[in-house]
Scaffold this motif. Structure first.
Motif, mmCIF file in Angstrom:
data_model
loop_
_atom_site.group_PDB
_atom_site.id
_atom_site.type_symbol
_atom_site.label_atom_id
_atom_site.label_comp_id
_atom_site.label_asym_id
_atom_site.label_seq_id
_atom_site.Cartn_x
_atom_site.Cartn_y
_atom_site.Cartn_z
ATOM 1 N N GLY A 1 0.820 -1.201 0.000
ATOM 2 C CA GLY A 1 0.000 0.000 0.000
ATOM 3 C C GLY A 1 0.850 1.246 0.000
ATOM 4 O O GLY A 1 2.071 1.170 0.152
ATOM 5 N N SER B 1 -9.795 4.437 5.236
ATOM 6 C CA SER B 1 -10.036 5.842 5.646
ATOM 7 C C SER B 1 -10.999 5.908 6.826
ATOM 8 O O SER B 1 -10.827 6.717 7.738
ATOM 9 C CB SER B 1 -10.618 6.657 4.494
ATOM 10 O OG SER B 1 -9.771 6.633 3.394
ATOM 11 N N THR C 1 -5.167 0.691 1.716
ATOM 12 C CA THR C 1 -5.039 2.093 1.312
ATOM 13 C C THR C 1 -5.986 2.997 2.085
ATOM 14 O O THR C 1 -6.797 2.534 2.894
ATOM 15 C CB THR C 1 -5.251 2.219 -0.218
ATOM 16 O OG1 THR C 1 -4.937 3.548 -0.613
ATOM 17 C CG2 THR C 1 -6.662 1.879 -0.635
ATOM 18 N N SER D 1 -0.364 4.532 4.965
ATOM 19 C CA SER D 1 -1.701 3.927 4.872
ATOM 20 C C SER D 1 -2.034 3.145 6.136
ATOM 21 O O SER D 1 -3.160 2.662 6.285
ATOM 22 C CB SER D 1 -1.771 2.998 3.652
ATOM 23 O OG SER D 1 -0.753 2.019 3.735
ATOM 24 N N ARG E 1 -4.469 9.918 5.169
ATOM 25 C CA ARG E 1 -3.107 9.480 5.486
ATOM 26 C C ARG E 1 -2.266 10.640 6.015
ATOM 27 O O ARG E 1 -1.496 10.485 6.954
ATOM 28 C CB ARG E 1 -2.468 8.838 4.245
ATOM 29 C CG ARG E 1 -3.097 7.494 3.927
ATOM 30 C CD ARG E 1 -2.425 6.807 2.765
ATOM 31 N NE ARG E 1 -2.783 7.359 1.476
ATOM 32 C CZ ARG E 1 -1.913 7.728 0.538
ATOM 33 N NH1 ARG E 1 -0.624 7.611 0.746
ATOM 34 N NH2 ARG E 1 -2.326 8.220 -0.592
ATOM 35 N N GLU F 1 -9.845 -0.543 2.113
ATOM 36 C CA GLU F 1 -9.908 0.931 2.193
ATOM 37 C C GLU F 1 -10.071 1.279 3.668
ATOM 38 O O GLU F 1 -11.074 0.929 4.281
ATOM 39 C CB GLU F 1 -11.138 1.380 1.407
ATOM 40 C CG GLU F 1 -11.031 2.656 0.615
ATOM 41 C CD GLU F 1 -10.483 3.895 1.287
ATOM 42 O OE1 GLU F 1 -10.623 4.099 2.514
ATOM 43 O OE2 GLU F 1 -9.905 4.702 0.552
#
Ligand code: C5P
Length: 220
Positions: free
Chosen positions: A11, A200, A143, A15, A149, A198
């Protein structure tokens, strides 16, 4: 004899793959490889020796002769504890620049394969699934958005008492992403068969659980 299983976690920078990978390794009782640390070690050593970051052949020779050891979370370069010294943004950028040279990448392959020991390995980096361990039992591309990030990195630095600017961090991170993804040698890609995670909006625990669930679903 069958080779120990590998979980490859690749990644982009910041991340959270290092944190997730080392926790997954801990839960499974597996060894852990932070491959980015190897490129950072070449960056630090070459800076000390005054080698130009564009000089692939010289950097490759240097990478081959480095004496590196990992002991209880501490990293030693030629006997010196460099755990903190390799974590600066400047060393990260230098590492990303010299990682474009095939001479450097080839010099580090054997070292990385050496980490594959029983009962298993969790390896994190950019090319773990695509180049170093293409037979990994589980491949994860971890990611998060560039903004998420940069914010994580900002909080980490501030917590350590290191002053930082969010805008500068975001710019450095985007520069590094672009270089890591567009280089000819082992670019950062989602490897064939890799599962994309993912993060986030995920906590560290949720991300670790997702990887462990995938691993278990492989019948491991
Ligand atoms: O993961 P980390 O930020 O510590 O890595 C530093 C740099 O080393 C990355 O920006 C990338 O260019 C390089 N790297 C690489 N291949 C890996 C791990 C790191 O090219 N497997």
């Amino acid at each position: 004899m069958t080779l120990p299983p590998v979980i490859a976690i690749d990644g982009p920078t910041a991340s959270g793959k290092g944190t997730v990978a080392s926790l997954v390794a801990e839960k499974l009782g597996f060894h852990y490889l932070d491959s980015g640390a190897l490129y950072r070690l070449v960056a630090l050593a070459s800076e000390k020796e005054g080698i130009d970051v564009k000089n692939g052949p010289k950097l490759g020779v240097l990478a081959q002769k480095l004496v590196i050891s990992f002991e209880k979370g501490q990293i030693f370069l030629n006997g010196e504890n460099v755990t903190e010294a390799i974590r600066t943004e400047a060393i990260g950028l230098r590492a990303s620049a010299l990682a474009t040279h095939t001479e450097v990448r080839s010099a580090l392959v054997g070292l990385q394969h050496g980490f594959r020991q029983h009962p298993g390995l969790v390896a994190d980096g950019r090319d773990m699934a695509s180049v170093i361990f293409p037979d990994a039992i589980l491949k994860v591309f971890l990611t998060a958005s560039a903004q998420a990030r940069a914010e994580r990195r900002y909080k980490q630095l501030i917590a350590k008492g290191i002053s930082a600017k969010l805008d500068d961090l975001l710019r450095d991170l985007q520069e590094r992403d672009a270089r890591d993804s567009s280089r000819g040698a082992a670019p950062l890609i989602v490897a064939e068969g890799a599962k994309v995670l993912e993060t986030s909006d995920l906590s560290i625990d949720q991300a670790v659980k997702a990887v462990l669930d995938w691993y278990q679903s492989k019948g491991a």
